[in-house]
Write a protein that holds these residues in place. Structure first.
Motif, PDB file in Angstrom:
ATOM      1  N   ALA A  32      44.063   3.944  -2.806  1.00 26.34           N
ATOM      2  CA  ALA A  32      45.294   4.462  -3.410  1.00 26.34           C
ATOM      3  C   ALA A  32      45.574   3.796  -4.756  1.00 26.34           C
ATOM      4  O   ALA A  32      45.997   4.457  -5.717  1.00 26.34           O
ATOM      5  N   LEU A  33      45.337   2.493  -4.857  1.00 24.22           N
ATOM      6  CA  LEU A  33      45.577   1.776  -6.110  1.00 24.22           C
ATOM      7  C   LEU A  33      44.600   2.216  -7.200  1.00 24.22           C
ATOM      8  O   LEU A  33      44.974   2.390  -8.362  1.00 24.22           O
ATOM      9  N   ASP A  34      43.355   2.406  -6.826  1.00 22.14           N
ATOM     10  CA  ASP A  34      42.346   2.861  -7.776  1.00 22.14           C
ATOM     11  C   ASP A  34      42.718   4.236  -8.335  1.00 22.14           C
ATOM     12  O   ASP A  34      42.595   4.495  -9.535  1.00 22.14           O
ATOM     13  N   LYS A  35      43.201   5.108  -7.458  1.00 25.20           N
ATOM     14  CA  LYS A  35      43.596   6.457  -7.864  1.00 25.20           C
ATOM     15  C   LYS A  35      44.888   6.444  -8.681  1.00 25.20           C
ATOM     16  O   LYS A  35      45.077   7.276  -9.575  1.00 25.20           O
ATOM     17  N   ALA A  36      45.763   5.483  -8.387  1.00 29.43           N
ATOM     18  CA  ALA A  36      47.084   5.456  -9.022  1.00 29.43           C
ATOM     19  C   ALA A  36      47.012   5.144 -10.511  1.00 29.43           C
ATOM     20  O   ALA A  36      47.834   5.637 -11.291  1.00 29.43           O
ATOM     21  N   VAL A  37      46.052   4.310 -10.918  1.00 27.15           N
ATOM     22  CA  VAL A  37      45.962   3.895 -12.327  1.00 27.15           C
ATOM     23  C   VAL A  37      44.564   4.218 -12.850  1.00 27.15           C
ATOM     24  O   VAL A  37      43.701   3.345 -12.952  1.00 27.15           O
ATOM     25  N   PRO A  38      44.311   5.482 -13.178  1.00 32.12           N
ATOM     26  CA  PRO A  38      42.987   5.868 -13.690  1.00 32.12           C
ATOM     27  C   PRO A  38      42.815   5.453 -15.153  1.00 32.12           C
ATOM     28  O   PRO A  38      43.787   5.218 -15.859  1.00 32.12           O
ATOM     29  N   MET A  39      41.585   5.362 -15.574  1.00 30.39           N
ATOM     30  CA  MET A  39      41.293   5.062 -16.978  1.00 30.39           C
ATOM     31  C   MET A  39      41.683   6.241 -17.863  1.00 30.39           C
ATOM     32  O   MET A  39      41.415   7.392 -17.521  1.00 30.39           O
ATOM     33  N   GLN A  40      42.335   5.964 -18.975  1.00 30.50           N
ATOM     34  CA  GLN A  40      42.681   6.984 -19.962  1.00 30.50           C
ATOM     35  C   GLN A  40      42.961   6.291 -21.296  1.00 30.50           C
ATOM     36  O   GLN A  40      42.885   5.069 -21.399  1.00 30.50           O
ATOM     37  N   TYR A  41      43.263   7.079 -22.309  1.00 29.08           N
ATOM     38  CA  TYR A  41      43.542   6.511 -23.637  1.00 29.08           C
ATOM     39  C   TYR A  41      44.970   5.978 -23.677  1.00 29.08           C
ATOM     40  O   TYR A  41      45.875   6.608 -23.134  1.00 29.08           O
ATOM     41  N   GLU A  43      42.274   3.087 -23.804  1.00 28.39           N
ATOM     42  CA  GLU A  43      41.475   2.512 -22.710  1.00 28.39           C
ATOM     43  C   GLU A  43      41.719   1.023 -22.498  1.00 28.39           C
ATOM     44  O   GLU A  43      41.678   0.532 -21.367  1.00 28.39           O
ATOM     45  N   LYS A  44      41.965   0.290 -23.585  1.00 31.54           N
ATOM     46  CA  LYS A  44      42.069  -1.163 -23.462  1.00 31.54           C
ATOM     47  C   LYS A  44      43.199  -1.586 -22.519  1.00 31.54           C
ATOM     48  O   LYS A  44      43.025  -2.493 -21.699  1.00 31.54           O
ATOM     49  N   ILE A  45      44.352  -0.939 -22.617  1.00 34.76           N
ATOM     50  CA  ILE A  45      45.475  -1.350 -21.791  1.00 34.76           C
ATOM     51  C   ILE A  45      45.252  -0.942 -20.332  1.00 34.76           C
ATOM     52  O   ILE A  45      45.562  -1.697 -19.410  1.00 34.76           O
ATOM     53  N   TYR A  46      44.675   0.232 -20.119  1.00 38.76           N
ATOM     54  CA  TYR A  46      44.415   0.656 -18.739  1.00 38.76           C
ATOM     55  C   TYR A  46      43.318  -0.193 -18.103  1.00 38.76           C
ATOM     56  O   TYR A  46      43.361  -0.505 -16.905  1.00 38.76           O
ATOM     57  N   GLU A  47      42.342  -0.578 -18.898  1.00 36.34           N
ATOM     58  CA  GLU A  47      41.298  -1.474 -18.380  1.00 36.34           C
ATOM     59  C   GLU A  47      41.896  -2.814 -17.973  1.00 36.34           C
ATOM     60  O   GLU A  47      41.557  -3.361 -16.915  1.00 36.34           O
ATOM     61  N   ALA A  48      42.810  -3.341 -18.794  1.00 37.59           N
ATOM     62  CA  ALA A  48      43.451  -4.623 -18.478  1.00 37.59           C
ATOM     63  C   ALA A  48      44.328  -4.507 -17.241  1.00 37.59           C
ATOM     64  O   ALA A  48      44.354  -5.415 -16.396  1.00 37.59           O
ATOM     65  N   MET A  49      45.062  -3.415 -17.117  1.00 37.84           N
ATOM     66  CA  MET A  49      45.901  -3.195 -15.933  1.00 37.84           C
ATOM     67  C   MET A  49      45.050  -3.118 -14.677  1.00 37.84           C
ATOM     68  O   MET A  49      45.348  -3.745 -13.656  1.00 37.84           O
ATOM     69  N   ARG A  50      43.970  -2.364 -14.751  1.00 35.05           N
ATOM     70  CA  ARG A  50      43.080  -2.194 -13.592  1.00 35.05           C
ATOM     71  C   ARG A  50      42.328  -3.486 -13.266  1.00 35.05           C
ATOM     72  O   ARG A  50      42.050  -3.763 -12.105  1.00 35.05           O
ATOM     73  N   TYR A  51      42.012  -4.258 -14.288  1.00 37.18           N
ATOM     74  CA  TYR A  51      41.279  -5.518 -14.077  1.00 37.18           C
ATOM     75  C   TYR A  51      42.017  -6.405 -13.072  1.00 37.18           C
ATOM     76  O   TYR A  51      41.396  -6.960 -12.154  1.00 37.18           O
ATOM     77  N   SER A  52      43.322  -6.554 -13.246  1.00 37.31           N
ATOM     78  CA  SER A  52      44.083  -7.417 -12.343  1.00 37.31           C
ATOM     79  C   SER A  52      44.526  -6.691 -11.081  1.00 37.31           C
ATOM     80  O   SER A  52      44.526  -7.269  -9.994  1.00 37.31           O
ATOM     81  N   LEU A  53      44.889  -5.421 -11.210  1.00 39.56           N
ATOM     82  CA  LEU A  53      45.371  -4.672 -10.050  1.00 39.56           C
ATOM     83  C   LEU A  53      44.285  -4.494  -9.003  1.00 39.56           C
ATOM     84  O   LEU A  53      44.558  -4.536  -7.800  1.00 39.56           O
TER      85      LEU A  53
END
Length: 308
Positions: A32-41, A43-53
């Motif tokens: 659910a967490l992986d689906k909740a925050v997908p990669m998009q433009y 990209e840098k901020i979403y990558e950072a959010m996903r890195y810790s989440l």
């Protein structure tokens, strides 16, 4: 995931398979967490959010939310958006906690902290992004739950996160660094706000989603306040007794920062006894729910039996 040898069962839990329960619920939360925050433009901020989440962890907070919702007659589907939001808020607090201006830590969950990978500027923004999106996610993804219950969830999340919760506890914690005369009353204030407030929100919000009564919410609040303080006591103990490899973060931080902790006031043995007493009190609140309370009872005991 939680290793089997990290969990000790009590007689009360003998009929309940906590290991399987945690593995199943953790897998659901990860998906659910992986689906909740997908990669998009961008990209840098979403990558950072996903890195810790998506860095792993026990997922205790979302699981507490789901378990409470189920105990009160709700479903996993009803509670999952709120459960994910709680993990987003928790992750935000870890990202910000690790910053040089706060605890200045290099490792979290066995990986480099967010600011060590992406820089302090992006780490701050990643935390901000997760916090803001947590509220949006509850509103836009919760289904088959009356709007008034969703409003209750949003209100409790805001209170647990702000000056009346996490932020207030962190401020007093920072003020007390290096002060070896910090009294027990102040220590309790710090951790009732910095740690227990979010754990209480996890449990209470699970109750809100399922339509728990006022009396039920009072019981859930007492349960969660007790496990929240027990969680912090065990954290303080592990900071002394566990290694960095076990914790996935720097060990011995409290001693280096000259922070007053429960073991520094009571010693290790009495601290463990206090934590056990809090767990007993927490579980007593769940007696009216019978077998439905088994997951929450087992999770409470897991808090004092964990080694990381």
């Amino acid at each position: 995931m939680v290793a089997a040898d990290n969990i000790q069962k009590t007689p009360a839990e003998s009929k309940f398979d906590l290991i399987s329960y945690l593995k199943t619920r953790q897998a659901l939360c990860e998906t659910a967490l992986d689906k909740a925050v997908p990669m998009q433009y961008p990209e840098k901020i979403y990558e950072a959010m996903r890195y810790s989440l998506l860095a792993g962890g026990k997922r205790l907070r979302p699981i507490l939310c789901i378990a409470t919702c189920e105990m009160m007659g709700g479903t996993i589907e009803m509670s999952m958006p709120t459960a994910c939001a709680l993990e987003m808020i928790h992750t935000m607090s870890l990202i910000h906690d690790d910053l040089p201006a706060m605890d200045n830590d290099d490792y979290r969950r066995g990986k480099l902290t967010n600011h060590k990978v992406y820089g302090e500027d992006i780490a701050i923004l990643a935390g901000d992004g997760l916090l803001a999106y947590a509220f949006e996610h509850v509103v836009t993804h919760t289904e088959n739950v009356p709007p008034e219950r969703i409003l209750q969830v949003i209100s409790r999340l805001g209170r647990a996160t702000g000056a009346a919760g996490l932020v207030g506890g962190q401020v007093v914690d920072l003020e007390c660094e290096g002060k070896t005369d910090t009294p027990l009353e102040t220590l309790n204030f710090i951790h009732n706000h910095k740690t227990a407030a979010l754990l209480e929100a996890c449990v209470v919000c699970g109750g809100f989603v399922a339509g728990a009564s006022t009396e039920d919410i009072q019981r859930l609040s007492c349960y969660s306040q007790n496990i929240g303080l027990a969680f912090q006591i065990i954290d303080d103990i592990l900071d002394i007794t566990a290694t960095q490899e076990q914790l996935g973060k720097t060990a011995g931080k409290d001693l280096k920062a000259k922070k007053v902790t429960y073991p520094s006031l009571w010693g290790l043995e009495e601290s463990r006894q206090k934590a056990d007493q809090l767990i007993e009190a927490a579980c007593a609140e769940l007696q009216p729910y019978g077998e439905k309370a088994q997951p929450l009872i087992a999770l409470a005991h897991f808090i004092t039996n964990r080694d990381r």
